[in-house]
Design an enzyme around this catalytic site. Structure first.
Site, PDB file in Angstrom:
ATOM      1  N   PRO A   2       0.813  -1.202   0.000  1.00 55.09           N
ATOM      2  CA  PRO A   2       0.000   0.000   0.000  1.00 55.09           C
ATOM      3  C   PRO A   2       0.851   1.258   0.000  1.00 55.09           C
ATOM      4  O   PRO A   2       1.645   1.473   0.885  1.00 55.09           O
ATOM      5  CB  PRO A   2      -0.799  -0.125   1.288  1.00 55.09           C
ATOM      6  CG  PRO A   2      -0.788  -1.557   1.608  1.00 55.09           C
ATOM      7  CD  PRO A   2       0.524  -2.060   1.126  1.00 55.09           C
ATOM      8  N   GLU A   3       0.667   2.043  -1.019  1.00 54.86           N
ATOM      9  CA  GLU A   3       1.250   3.372  -1.058  1.00 54.86           C
ATOM     10  C   GLU A   3       0.085   4.328  -0.862  1.00 54.86           C
ATOM     11  O   GLU A   3      -1.019   3.899  -0.542  1.00 54.86           O
ATOM     12  CB  GLU A   3       1.944   3.610  -2.410  1.00 54.86           C
ATOM     13  CG  GLU A   3       3.032   2.574  -2.711  1.00 54.86           C
ATOM     14  CD  GLU A   3       3.765   2.831  -4.011  1.00 54.86           C
ATOM     15  OE1 GLU A   3       3.937   4.004  -4.387  1.00 54.86           O
ATOM     16  OE2 GLU A   3       4.164   1.848  -4.658  1.00 54.86           O
ATOM     17  N   ARG A 121       3.704 -11.104   6.042  1.00 52.66           N
ATOM     18  CA  ARG A 121       5.110 -11.017   6.436  1.00 52.66           C
ATOM     19  C   ARG A 121       5.348 -10.424   7.834  1.00 52.66           C
ATOM     20  O   ARG A 121       6.486 -10.353   8.270  1.00 52.66           O
ATOM     21  CB  ARG A 121       5.873 -10.212   5.383  1.00 52.66           C
ATOM     22  CG  ARG A 121       5.967 -10.972   4.077  1.00 52.66           C
ATOM     23  CD  ARG A 121       6.401 -10.086   2.945  1.00 52.66           C
ATOM     24  NE  ARG A 121       7.826  -9.808   2.970  1.00 52.66           N
ATOM     25  CZ  ARG A 121       8.456  -9.113   2.023  1.00 52.66           C
ATOM     26  NH1 ARG A 121       7.785  -8.646   1.014  1.00 52.66           N
ATOM     27  NH2 ARG A 121       9.741  -8.901   2.110  1.00 52.66           N
TER      28      ARG A 121
END
Length: 284
Positions: A2-3, A121
């Site tokens: 996500p940017e 992660r």
DNA sequence: TTCAATGTTTAGAC
DNA sequence: GGTCTAAACATTGA
């Protein structure tokens, strides 16, 4: 993943659904993902949802706020009625049974809604901070300006980037302390739109370059937000929208494919340990 | 088996 | 101090 556009998409979706609801219970499946005392949020009402850079904030009615960073593989999934609103890192299982093995924190809300914080992660995090002291937090105070704010002009862009005159423009664009919210996808896309070689150093850019780059950044971010970010999913949310931005990407993840603007092909190089995609014949 | 993945921080070298 | 690289965090999938 996500940017800025992906987080903005989640923010817009969530604020319509959860402002006014209460957090009835919190289940922490991975302590590192949310190392806070859950009793401090249970029973409290959500009064505001906001975004800063790539972070999402949720203000509660007890002067505390949840600050969320999805990092590389985080996702937020709101399940309500028989629908769901999905944001963040795209995976096939995001439309499947919840919780799943990537689920780290579960926020049970009033009106039978449930917000899942998933993170394959485990780089991402949720923090609980005093709302009044948010500006003092290191995560928020060192950030550069928001590129979609009205006050963000090409002069501001030039000024911020010029702090590091010797750094390649692509690397500098991803520095959150210079400009907030731009990551690997939009750095490459913006430079393609501005026709600037990602390897160019800041002090070799002209005012015209900064003007073109300013416009390119805004165009790339706004186009992505328009299409719901880049989160691909087989699941359609309540508004019938799914993330399709990557369908419009000119260079990102298109190594070896034809340039959209010339007969050449897109090339991949490594800068600061990350992939950069660009067209050597269009970008100088 | 090896490499890379939409992020960020930190340690070391020059 | 500035800049660069590699590694760390942890997991999956091509």
């Amino acid at each position: 993943m996500p940017e800025l556009p992906e987080v903005e998409t989640i923010k817009r979706g969530l604020e319509k659904k959860i402002v006014g609801l209460s957090i009835t219970r919190v289940e922490v499946l991975n302590k590192k993902s949310f190392p806070a005392q859950t009793s401090l949020v249970e029973g409290h009402k959500i009064i505001k949802v906001w975004r800063r850079a790539k972070m999402l904030g949720i203000d509660l009615d007890n002067d505390l706020s949840l600050l969320i960073h999805l990092k590389m593989s985080g996702q937020l999934i709101l399940v309500y009625d028989h629908q769901r609103l999905i944001g963040g890192h795209p995976t096939l299982d995001m439309a499947g049974q919840m919780p799943n093995k990537a689920t780290r924190v579960i926020f049970y809300l009033s009106k039978s809604q449930t917000l899942y914080f998933n993170d394959q992660r485990k780089f991402g995090w949720v923090k609980l901070l005093p709302t009044a002291k948010l500006n003092e937090q290191k995560e928020l105070q060192a950030l550069g300006p928001e590129p979609l704010e009205k006050s963000f002009t090409w002069e501001v862009l030039k000024d911020r980037l010029s702090k590091h005159p010797q750094i390649p423009i692509k690397v500098a664009l991803m520095d959150q302390a210079s400009v907030a919210g731009i990551g690997n996808i939009y750095a490459s896309e913006s430079l393609f739109l501005a026709r600037i070689d990602p390897k160019r150093k800041i002090n070799r850019l002209s005012d015209k370059d900064f003007q073109q780059l300013d416009k390119a950044i805004k165009d790339a971010l706004n186009l992505s937000i328009k299409y719901g970010g880049s989160t691909r999913t087989h699941f359609v949310d309540a508004q019938g929208k799914k993330g399709r931005f990557l369908d419009f990407a000119h260079v990102y993840n298109r190594e070896g494919q034809a340039c959209h603007d010339c007969p050449g092909e897109v090339k991949r190089i490594t800068q600061a340990g990350r992939s950069t995609f660009y067209c050597p014949s269009c970008q100088h």
